[in-house]
Scaffold this motif. Structure first.
Motif, PDB file in Angstrom:
ATOM      1  N   ILE B  34       0.842  -1.195   0.000  1.00 43.32           N
ATOM      2  CA  ILE B  34       0.000   0.000   0.000  1.00 43.32           C
ATOM      3  C   ILE B  34       0.882   1.252   0.000  1.00 43.32           C
ATOM      4  CG2 ILE B  34      -1.718   1.306   1.326  1.00 43.32           C
ATOM      5  CD1 ILE B  34      -2.739  -1.354   2.393  1.00 43.32           C
ATOM      6  N   LEU B 144      -5.708   2.674   4.343  1.00 44.63           N
ATOM      7  CA  LEU B 144      -6.196   1.333   4.011  1.00 44.63           C
ATOM      8  C   LEU B 144      -7.685   1.388   3.646  1.00 44.63           C
ATOM      9  CD1 LEU B 144      -5.977  -1.743   3.846  1.00 44.63           C
ATOM     10  CD2 LEU B 144      -6.201  -1.850   6.322  1.00 44.63           C
ATOM     11  N   HIS B 147      -8.830   2.510   0.182  1.00 43.52           N
ATOM     12  CA  HIS B 147      -8.822   1.509  -0.899  1.00 43.52           C
ATOM     13  C   HIS B 147     -10.191   0.884  -1.083  1.00 43.52           C
ATOM     14  CE1 HIS B 147      -4.506   0.951  -2.059  1.00 43.52           C
ATOM     15  NE2 HIS B 147      -4.400   1.775  -1.054  1.00 43.52           N
ATOM     16  N   TYR B 148     -11.017   0.974  -0.061  1.00 46.15           N
ATOM     17  CA  TYR B 148     -12.367   0.427  -0.139  1.00 46.15           C
ATOM     18  C   TYR B 148     -13.405   1.543  -0.198  1.00 46.15           C
ATOM     19  CZ  TYR B 148     -10.005  -3.885   0.976  1.00 46.15           C
ATOM     20  OH  TYR B 148      -9.171  -4.969   0.926  1.00 46.15           O
TER      21      TYR B 148
ATOM     22  N   ILE C 359      -4.592  -7.670   0.691  1.00 47.52           N
ATOM     23  CA  ILE C 359      -5.522  -6.578   0.361  1.00 47.52           C
ATOM     24  C   ILE C 359      -6.326  -6.930  -0.890  1.00 47.52           C
ATOM     25  CG2 ILE C 359      -3.964  -5.236  -1.076  1.00 47.52           C
ATOM     26  CD1 ILE C 359      -5.113  -2.734   0.252  1.00 47.52           C
TER      27      ILE C 359
END
Lengths: 359, 359, 359, 359
Positions: B34, B144, B147-148, C359
């Motif tokens: 990431i 993080l 990313h969603y 991920i």
């Protein structure tokens, strides 16, 4: 961990669905050599069980606990206490109409989303039946705490808009178990019971609050930073079905005060350092200060109602649902022992944690 | 565990005192690969740091983060991210007058009771300075979550009795960072700032509430029974310094409603199952349902005030104390990024937990 | 945690004494939607149960598993699997002679020292009967692993000085379950059986080793630093009753080699990166590399023997003890499914842990 | 948890790569009020550091520890101890030739498989440099144990085929630190040193074993079932780089004995219950019995050798690799303090766990 475990040193792992064969748990960490009064354990379960009065669910569950290990000749052995509580009056067919429909404000849709399937019989794992396991484990924790003279007292503080007005320090807590709604004020209790009864007749449901006081907690329990005593109490309460909020000490009302009004001055009372007021709720910096710990827990109205509601089925098609079966119009009276049990598990865990930190 | 760790799969372990050499933490569980925008991490810290406006503490701490591991060529490696934040403007002597005296409604007395000693310089471990570590870790969690497409927005909802009246769905959240009090309503913001300023001049302090909304959380996050999503959010919030209460969805006000008023009907909206109302606060049975998650956090007035207060010293003798040094008259504006950071840690942890359960 | 729990994401909590009402466990973390073949679960328990052949204990325990939750319509629901196994053939009075005497090389003295009391009936919690719970849980883990084509094969490699001489890669593993000692070499198996029989007639006992191979484990399982795959396998094995040692890959013999002899060269085999040799035992840096994982576990001779032994009683007075009841002269044949079960729990846990990090 | 944490109540969380800015850790759970001798902490690190003698790596790392929190006026405060150790002599370019090639029997390939990327500079997180953090934390644990008079003594027992023949009870442990290989037998030490020197000149490497004895451990440490004291010691050892095996007490050799030979008879020695022999290795049923705890740890030959080896690159193409840089021909001398440190962490953790279980 997958979420069915609570506590670090006194640790409860729980299993069971509302309509499976049994529910149960494993309680680890009870020190050895403690006498266990089984009648007390069962009595705690009886305080939570359905059918105990006219204002709660009429499901007939004796909720008899069967302890399978960890007790020898009446005392704890230090090894895990395994126990089960049979599901006897299941009537799964009461729920067959739910198989394909999502009940509003229940966990049907979210379980389906999470697991791709669900046990539709009465909520399965999401049913509040699971809290019987907590009450059983909490009863053991209460016995441990009683060795340190710590006691826990919860009661129904409000039902809908009907609320105790007195401060908790002015209440006679011996009144709690004398009325079916478990309200510490007998006059308010009557109003609550009448109101719940009217709600039940409407097929509707109602929410409320439970207040809890912990007496004789020594100073020093709680851990810095993340595992503050009130944070663990809060999580414990918020993990109970239908809980929407938690506040301790001055709580939300404390946000309206100035520091000069809210601070608890230290005083020397008979050679003991105490506080003149207790807006702190017995906890400062996450650690108990020896004063009474008190907090309030908000419960939403029960989601199952005997009225028609709009919803959708698993295919997203419109549907109408209406509660059947035997449900509580108000969970508050049965929530009291659950709040106490979770409090006892938190306190006993922190007691053991504190002991381990003393060289 | 001794209480300085938060999270299961995305796990922060924290260390540091307000007046030691540095504070810092280790963030475990960030997946590999990431990209990390260091300027974003630092900006989050800047939102929390003292001295950023006239209404907060004037302690001069740059709060520069130094990342020591876990990032290679701009990306996470999957190994733990160790980081430190130096304490630069410590002025320990501001606290020499506290050495033997217990400050009211601080953690001085309880730390003494727990540990038999304490680092009296500015509260040591109990100081809110520790929350900088949370903000740093939360910034990684936000990356993080991005990313969603999950985003988190907190703001000051009330200061004392001055409160936003609009529903959160009616607010323009882009206003939050445009005023120094971080209120989502610019008109109310002005009133809050003026009020905090007057409180500061009195040498007093004031409390309030922060509200937080989480957008685009997918359905399915949260674990059954103990680790319900809102229970973990509640614990996260209650672990923040000065927090006295937590409520989500309808919260305490929901206890006044009947089930027929409170239930969220399911509807099919463009082939997506949604709820017509959102009293549930985006969480049902402890698991996210895809709607907006929202909750409110109560902060007490700051304990340190520039006024004389009665207290006792370690020997139990009466004493008078008066705050010195550089303190916040109101923690709310700086609490906003802390609330967001803790929310991000909870959400990211449950995201990873959920992933591990999908075969 | 008090020590009765194993695993992080696939987590077994265990309870029960050898002579209580039942033993059992809770297995958390099985993903939802997996078909469970109950006959397979029971068959794994049958491989461990007493009375299955002439060379093991003749205690009559059907070891029938009763699954109480977590399975609905033949599939896992994602919620915890609670199960119990009744103790049926307890004969506690076989142990009444032990009440006040410490059996040599048993846990009687250490439990007394730890807990200040003990359940003297057959070892209580320290009895190997507890391993039935592990075998049941391991059977579920095997089912999960089978979805990824991972298989686990253990066998008795030596009994006393009688040992398989062949490399494990030369053995026909289909032979294992065809002889009562569970040796992968049928010729050696006969010698082992005859030797155990002679030892049994002497009233003595004997130790040995179990070897285990894990096939088709993908590369990438295991965590850096503390939770290396082989460290978790080692702990799992060392937690089994009577285990004294663990080695994987080249093991202790590998200490005699030079680096130039011991290193496993990487080769490209049909577009797959493999190693030419496998001294690493399928694990490098604590993480699986895709080759076969193999390890060996040392079991001491059974402590209970039918011969007179010197000891002391709880008052420290000299005493003589002689085994009664129904005991194994050699635990190895029944240890095979236990080794497999614990291996399966470790692998399945790391499989879930690995999934959460992607991920 | 993602694998960078060790211990329950005394808990070390670790971070850092071999060629990043620093490595470090957070040690939680040290009770408050313990005097910390910083010179002792540093001395333990010096025993592990490179460059200390002619037979170890010549990398120049002072390994100076910088303690950032948790100590106030020379004593522990009960709050977490954060510390860092700078990486000073990194020479990352020594590793530039490794960027695309998998070193045989290193973790290069498995990290790539697990994370999809890796820090190729000296192994990154998989480097044994990480063990400095363990040694620092273990030094604190040793100080805690010294309050209970518990001491830990490890030494090199064999290098390749050169092995101490005497029983450990016949050795003069004061000899260990008097020779550069840390062998408890001075005559054997000379042979080991000469052998390591010859291996170094060949550009090869060699393995061996470390033995460890723990003296004055009270009876009662260790938990039943999964967290047996030897299981936690075994995991601790197996988590150290290059370890391939662990045995305690009679170990693998004990499998060759009969029960009548192996059982440790209890005797009354000066009103203390002891065992006449100690095949049990001081642990019975997973719990210490008051006798000496002893175990042996197998280390493989170092994977990095100064000879050409066949391997493949990340594309699977054949490649030849030859070690450069400054490497140990034998890790054993530097492994001794690591074995002691991990032992100290396990013992201290179980000491705290035991304390928490005593009502």
């Amino acid at each position: 961990m997958p979420g069915n475990q609570f506590g670090q040193l006194l640790s409860l792992t729980s299993f069971g669905e509302s309509h499976g064969e049994a529910i149960g748990g494993i309680l680890e960490g009870m020190p050895a050599g403690i006498s266990i009064d089984l009648a007390f354990i069962q009595n705690e379960l009886d305080r939570r069980k359905p059918g105990q009065s006219a204002i709660v669910s009429q499901r007939k569950e004796p909720d008899s606990i069967n302890i399978l290990s960890g007790i020898f000749e009446g005392k704890t052995t230090g090894t895990p206490i395994g126990f089960i509580i049979a599901n006897e009056d299941q009537r799964s067919k009461d729920y067959s109409h739910n198989e394909d429909v999502f009940r509003p404000s229940h966990a049907d849709y979210t379980y389906q989303a999470k697991y791709g399937m669900r046990d539709h019989r009465g909520g399965g794992r999401s049913s509040a039946r699971e809290t019987a396991v907590r009450v059983a484990a909490g009863a053991f924790a209460k016995i441990l705490l009683s060795h340190y003279n710590i006691s826990i007292h919860a009661w129904v503080n409000s039902v809908g808009a009907i609320s105790i007005e007195k401060k908790h320090t002015e209440l006679d807590l011996s009144q709690i178990e004398k009325n079916s709604v478990r309200c510490a004020d007998p006059v308010i209790a009557e109003k609550m019971i009448a109101y719940i009864d009217s709600i039940r007749k409407q097929g509707d449901s109602v929410g409320g609050t439970v207040r809890c006081v912990i007496k004789n907690c020594p100073a020093g329990l709680g851990e810095p930073v993340f595992d503050r005593l009130h944070a663990d109490l809060g999580k414990a309460m918020l993990s109970i079905n239908a809980v929407k909020g938690f506040e301790y000490g001055s709580g939300f009302a404390g946000t309206l005060l100035k520091g000069s009004e809210h601070n608890d001055a230290f005083v020397n009372e008979n050679e003991k350092i105490r506080t003149a007021t207790n807006f702190s709720g017995g906890i400062q910096g996450g650690i108990s200060n020896g004063e009474e710990i008190y907090f309030t827990v908000a419960f939403k109205p029960v989601a199952t109602i005997m009225m028609e509601q709009d919803t959708v089925n698993a295919s997203g098609e419109p549907a109408v649902i209406k509660g059947k079966g035997r449900h509580d119009p108000c969970v508050l009276p049965r929530a009291v022992p659950i709040v106490e049990a979770m409090s006892a598990l938190v306190l006993a865990d922190h007691l053991l944690r504190h002991r381990s930190s003393q060289i």
